[in-house]
Write a protein that holds these residues in place. Structure first.
Motif, PDB file in Angstrom:
ATOM      1  N   GLY A  24       6.914  -6.501   7.889  1.00  0.00           N
ATOM      2  CA  GLY A  24       6.355  -7.783   7.475  1.00  0.00           C
ATOM      3  C   GLY A  24       6.659  -8.923   8.416  1.00  0.00           C
ATOM      4  N   HIS A  25       6.082 -10.058   8.092  1.00  0.00           N
ATOM      5  CA  HIS A  25       6.277 -11.289   8.850  1.00  0.00           C
ATOM      6  C   HIS A  25       5.998 -12.458   7.916  1.00  0.00           C
ATOM      7  N   ALA A  26       6.076 -13.667   8.405  1.00  0.00           N
ATOM      8  CA  ALA A  26       5.959 -14.854   7.558  1.00  0.00           C
ATOM      9  C   ALA A  26       4.566 -15.009   6.954  1.00  0.00           C
ATOM     10  N   ASP A  27       3.539 -14.540   7.640  1.00  0.00           N
ATOM     11  CA  ASP A  27       2.167 -14.722   7.159  1.00  0.00           C
ATOM     12  C   ASP A  27       1.646 -13.528   6.371  1.00  0.00           C
ATOM     13  N   LEU A  28       2.487 -12.595   6.026  1.00  0.00           N
ATOM     14  CA  LEU A  28       2.073 -11.398   5.300  1.00  0.00           C
ATOM     15  C   LEU A  28       1.765 -11.758   3.848  1.00  0.00           C
ATOM     16  N   THR A  29       0.594 -11.348   3.380  1.00  0.00           N
ATOM     17  CA  THR A  29       0.215 -11.641   1.996  1.00  0.00           C
ATOM     18  C   THR A  29       0.830 -10.609   1.054  1.00  0.00           C
ATOM     19  N   LYS A  30       0.801 -10.929  -0.218  1.00  0.00           N
ATOM     20  CA  LYS A  30       1.342 -10.016  -1.216  1.00  0.00           C
ATOM     21  C   LYS A  30       0.554  -8.713  -1.224  1.00  0.00           C
ATOM     22  N   TYR A  31      -0.767  -8.812  -1.070  1.00  0.00           N
ATOM     23  CA  TYR A  31      -1.619  -7.630  -1.045  1.00  0.00           C
ATOM     24  C   TYR A  31      -1.262  -6.726   0.136  1.00  0.00           C
ATOM     25  N   ASP A  32      -1.085  -7.307   1.316  1.00  0.00           N
ATOM     26  CA  ASP A  32      -0.736  -6.515   2.500  1.00  0.00           C
ATOM     27  C   ASP A  32       0.614  -5.838   2.320  1.00  0.00           C
ATOM     28  N   TRP A  33       1.579  -6.557   1.770  1.00  0.00           N
ATOM     29  CA  TRP A  33       2.911  -6.000   1.583  1.00  0.00           C
ATOM     30  C   TRP A  33       2.876  -4.814   0.622  1.00  0.00           C
ATOM     31  N   ILE A  34       2.201  -4.983  -0.512  1.00  0.00           N
ATOM     32  CA  ILE A  34       2.166  -3.905  -1.509  1.00  0.00           C
ATOM     33  C   ILE A  34       1.355  -2.726  -0.993  1.00  0.00           C
ATOM     34  N   THR A  35       0.333  -2.996  -0.171  1.00  0.00           N
ATOM     35  CA  THR A  35      -0.444  -1.914   0.429  1.00  0.00           C
ATOM     36  C   THR A  35       0.425  -1.095   1.371  1.00  0.00           C
ATOM     37  N   HIS A  36       1.256  -1.766   2.175  1.00  0.00           N
ATOM     38  CA  HIS A  36       2.179  -1.049   3.062  1.00  0.00           C
ATOM     39  C   HIS A  36       3.153  -0.195   2.248  1.00  0.00           C
ATOM     40  N   GLN A  37       3.662  -0.732   1.159  1.00  0.00           N
ATOM     41  CA  GLN A  37       4.614   0.007   0.335  1.00  0.00           C
ATOM     42  C   GLN A  37       3.974   1.266  -0.249  1.00  0.00           C
ATOM     43  N   HIS A  38       2.760   1.121  -0.774  1.00  0.00           N
ATOM     44  CA  HIS A  38       2.080   2.269  -1.372  1.00  0.00           C
ATOM     45  C   HIS A  38       1.758   3.328  -0.315  1.00  0.00           C
ATOM     46  N   ARG A  39       1.295   2.898   0.851  1.00  0.00           N
ATOM     47  CA  ARG A  39       0.982   3.866   1.913  1.00  0.00           C
ATOM     48  C   ARG A  39       2.235   4.586   2.392  1.00  0.00           C
ATOM     49  N   ASP A  40       3.333   3.859   2.516  1.00  0.00           N
ATOM     50  CA  ASP A  40       4.586   4.489   2.930  1.00  0.00           C
ATOM     51  C   ASP A  40       5.030   5.540   1.912  1.00  0.00           C
ATOM     52  N   THR A  41       4.902   5.208   0.634  1.00  0.00           N
ATOM     53  CA  THR A  41       5.293   6.138  -0.422  1.00  0.00           C
ATOM     54  C   THR A  41       4.408   7.377  -0.407  1.00  0.00           C
TER      55      THR A  41
END
Length: 87
Positions: A24-41
């Motif tokens: 992540g970074h400062a401009d990361l949206t909630k949608y992008d963050w949760i999408t990364h989490q789901h893909r990683d899982t």
């Protein structure tokens, strides 16, 4: 000395962000963050045969079917992206 440490810390942080997209970074949206989490899982489940066989057994599905469904779910794990506001 302090400016050298700051420069080193920033370059290390930039390196981490470039190498691991989920950090992540400062401009990361909630949608992008949760999408990364789901893909990683999902990729972790597909990559570990014991987890994949456990889920297949729990769902009563074949291993190939479960792997296919997990891989398909990686495309849009949280549904379509939200609309962007054009200010």
């Amino acid at each position: 000395m302090s400016s050298e440490l700051r420069y080193t810390a920033n370059t290390q942080l930039e390196h981490l962000h470039a190498r691991y997209t989920g950090t992540g970074h400062a401009d990361l949206t909630k949608y992008d963050w949760i999408t990364h989490q789901h893909r990683d899982t999902l990729s972790s489940i597909v990559g570990h045969p014991s987890l994949l066989s456990y889920l297949a057994l729990a769902d009563g599905e074949a291993l190939g079917r479960t792997k296919f469904e997990m891989t398909e779910r990686m495309l849009q794990p949280c549904g379509p992206p939200p609309k962007k506001d054009e200010d």
